[in-house]
Design a protein around this motif. Sequence first.
Motif, PDB file in Angstrom:
ATOM      1  N   SER A 147       0.843  -1.194   0.000  1.00 18.29           N
ATOM      2  CA  SER A 147       0.000   0.000   0.000  1.00 18.29           C
ATOM      3  C   SER A 147       0.883   1.251   0.000  1.00 18.29           C
ATOM      4  O   SER A 147       2.069   1.194   0.307  1.00 18.29           O
ATOM      5  N   ALA A 168     -10.096   8.421   8.503  1.00 20.22           N
ATOM      6  CA  ALA A 168     -11.329   9.158   8.195  1.00 20.22           C
ATOM      7  C   ALA A 168     -12.297   8.299   7.388  1.00 20.22           C
ATOM      8  O   ALA A 168     -13.516   8.410   7.531  1.00 20.22           O
ATOM      9  N   ALA A 169     -11.751   7.414   6.564  1.00 23.38           N
ATOM     10  CA  ALA A 169     -12.595   6.545   5.743  1.00 23.38           C
ATOM     11  C   ALA A 169     -13.157   5.376   6.540  1.00 23.38           C
ATOM     12  O   ALA A 169     -13.860   4.518   5.998  1.00 23.38           O
ATOM     13  N   GLY A 170     -12.812   5.328   7.817  1.00 19.13           N
ATOM     14  CA  GLY A 170     -13.390   4.310   8.688  1.00 19.13           C
ATOM     15  C   GLY A 170     -12.700   2.958   8.632  1.00 19.13           C
ATOM     16  O   GLY A 170     -13.258   1.940   9.063  1.00 19.13           O
ATOM     17  N   GLU A 171     -11.481   2.930   8.131  1.00 16.19           N
ATOM     18  CA  GLU A 171     -10.773   1.657   8.037  1.00 16.19           C
ATOM     19  C   GLU A 171     -10.367   1.142   9.421  1.00 16.19           C
ATOM     20  O   GLU A 171     -10.139   1.924  10.344  1.00 16.19           O
ATOM     21  N   LYS A 190      -4.207   9.483   7.958  1.00 14.78           N
ATOM     22  CA  LYS A 190      -5.353  10.293   8.344  1.00 14.78           C
ATOM     23  C   LYS A 190      -6.552   9.990   7.445  1.00 14.78           C
ATOM     24  O   LYS A 190      -7.673   9.791   7.922  1.00 14.78           O
ATOM     25  N   ASP A 191      -6.277   9.923   6.144  1.00 13.75           N
ATOM     26  CA  ASP A 191      -7.347   9.624   5.181  1.00 13.75           C
ATOM     27  C   ASP A 191      -7.981   8.261   5.463  1.00 13.75           C
ATOM     28  O   ASP A 191      -9.192   8.104   5.412  1.00 13.75           O
ATOM     29  N   ARG A 192      -7.153   7.304   5.768  1.00 13.01           N
ATOM     30  CA  ARG A 192      -7.685   5.949   5.989  1.00 13.01           C
ATOM     31  C   ARG A 192      -8.480   5.874   7.285  1.00 13.01           C
ATOM     32  O   ARG A 192      -9.491   5.179   7.354  1.00 13.01           O
TER      33      ARG A 192
END
Lengths: 425, 210
Positions: B3, B26-29, B22-24
Amino acid sequence: MTTRDAVLKREAKSPQELYEEREKRVRDAIQLKEPDRVPVLLGLGYFPARYTGVPTSAAYYDVAAWKEANRKTILDFEPDLYRASTGANSGLVLETLGSTQMEWPGGKLAANVSHQMNEVEYMKEDEYDLFLSDPTDYMLRVFLPRQFRALEPLAKLPSLNLMWGQAFATVTPLFTTPEFRQVAEALYKAGREEAKWRQAMDTFEEEMAQLGFPPHAHAGGVGGAPFDMVTDNIRGMQGSMIDMYRRPEKLLALCDKILEWRTARAAPANPKKRGNPKRLFLALHRGAAGFMSKKQFERFYWPGLKKAILTSIDLGFVPMPFFEGRYQDRLEYLLELPRGKAVCHFEHMDMARAKEVLGGHLCIMGNVPSSLLQAGSAQEVEEYCQKLIKVCGKDGGFILTNASAIDEAKPSNVRAMVDSVKKHR
Amino acid sequence: MPSALVTAIADLQEDEALRLAKDRVAAGEDPLKILQDARSGMEIVGQRFADATYFLPDLVYAGEILKGVSELAKIPLAKAAQDKRLGKCIIGTVAGDIHDIGKNIVVFMLDVSGFEVYDLGVDVPAEKFVEKIRETNAPVVGLSGFLTLAFESMRETVQAISDAGLRSKVKIMVGGGQVDETVRQYAKADAYGTDAMAAVKLSKGWVGAK
């Protein structure tokens, strides 16, 4: 019989003649001429404690005993140069000031071990500008209060950089508080003790010179690598390494400033002092391969170190940097130093390769391993030395010495090392 | 295909790594998955350290990046380490010596390489090593030391382990400062190493991991 008489009786030459003979041998080696034989330097560290049966804490608490231990060791082994650990502060001074950077035998540590340094981050990552813009203010009100427990109250001082008129008078009530009175008492106590201690300890070299033994080198000149100052004393290892990535410009600016301050303050070598040339001891720490890449060395370490060495040479010194750790892949940089004007002491090093690269350009020094001197046999030590003398001693430019600390070495092994230069060519 | 987070950490791209994490989040991962990627990145850092592409500052900085990612994922690093599979190691600086830089790097590298590390700290008496071996059954013991007095302490520690009847149950490695083959023999240890990856390599060999 006094020690002086003992030396006179044992040697056909006078101590003064022996002193000059040893100095000449070393001078020849440094200047890349072939001396009468390879000179040997004995870096004593805490070895005299083990050898003469006094605790290592004597180096911090008992001047007379520590001087005697070193004197006896030097007289018994008769090296061409010695490096004695007589520069330490009095333990009482360290206690009184509440040193946080160092632990010493007889303090928090047992009475029979060597001193050890704590890894410290006295300056925080966001304080570079504070330090660089007003170093004295930073030292007084931020750094020293962190470095010494007894100086913590100094953090309460107001900034003292605008003290004209009668302004300072308004500061004085602060000094009547119990904590500032304690500061004053601690400083008085430490100062009195330190003066007494240094006065007693600092006669050691002259006493040894009278007996015919020159010292290795002194601190002074412009010192070692500015990066080491930052990583050892200011930001700590972790902090300084992260700074290489997050704020390299500030890190380099501080290194430059340290060099500038030191250069401004450095006194030229005093030709009237004993010993010629004036040898400088520089301990290097975090420029080794174990601590940084060659690229990082090129950017953060070598430029400052090179400038410091060159400036000290200009001031009339012969810098003798101790390359602690592994510098095998960094030998070529040393060719940038002027011929015959410095001496490189190596710890972990293929000395044959060092000779190959630096031979005819700089005198090299090393490198009998601590492990061998402590756990090996006298014969193994002699064989190791014989090989060094043969390979590195060829055509001069070599001084034999222990690679690093020999605190726990077997006396018979130290003997084998020192005597090897007299037996082998 | 690793990744983007694995690559960012491996390449020491702090801003990029934190942005991706941070993005991941926020995406609920699942935060554990994010941290697993971070660890995979650290493993690559370890390999690069082993082959001398990276050096100590890079390792220290990578550790900082990892800390930042774990803070974002709101999971302590230790928690993400529950899937440790390789084995247990006991590490400590031997009696009389308080140096911890080298020891901490070894602990860190063993940890990111998948070992369960019991760090006994500095100035560790021989009995403490013995107790910990009994308690954990760890098959690997690492003795660290910078000072020359550590040679003696290493020898005494190995002797204490033998006296306790545990010598055949553990492999012992020594390292730090001036430790070499002479010291290994003197201490009667099984191996010595000159850097943290040597410790990882030795430990992996002893627990039968690749």
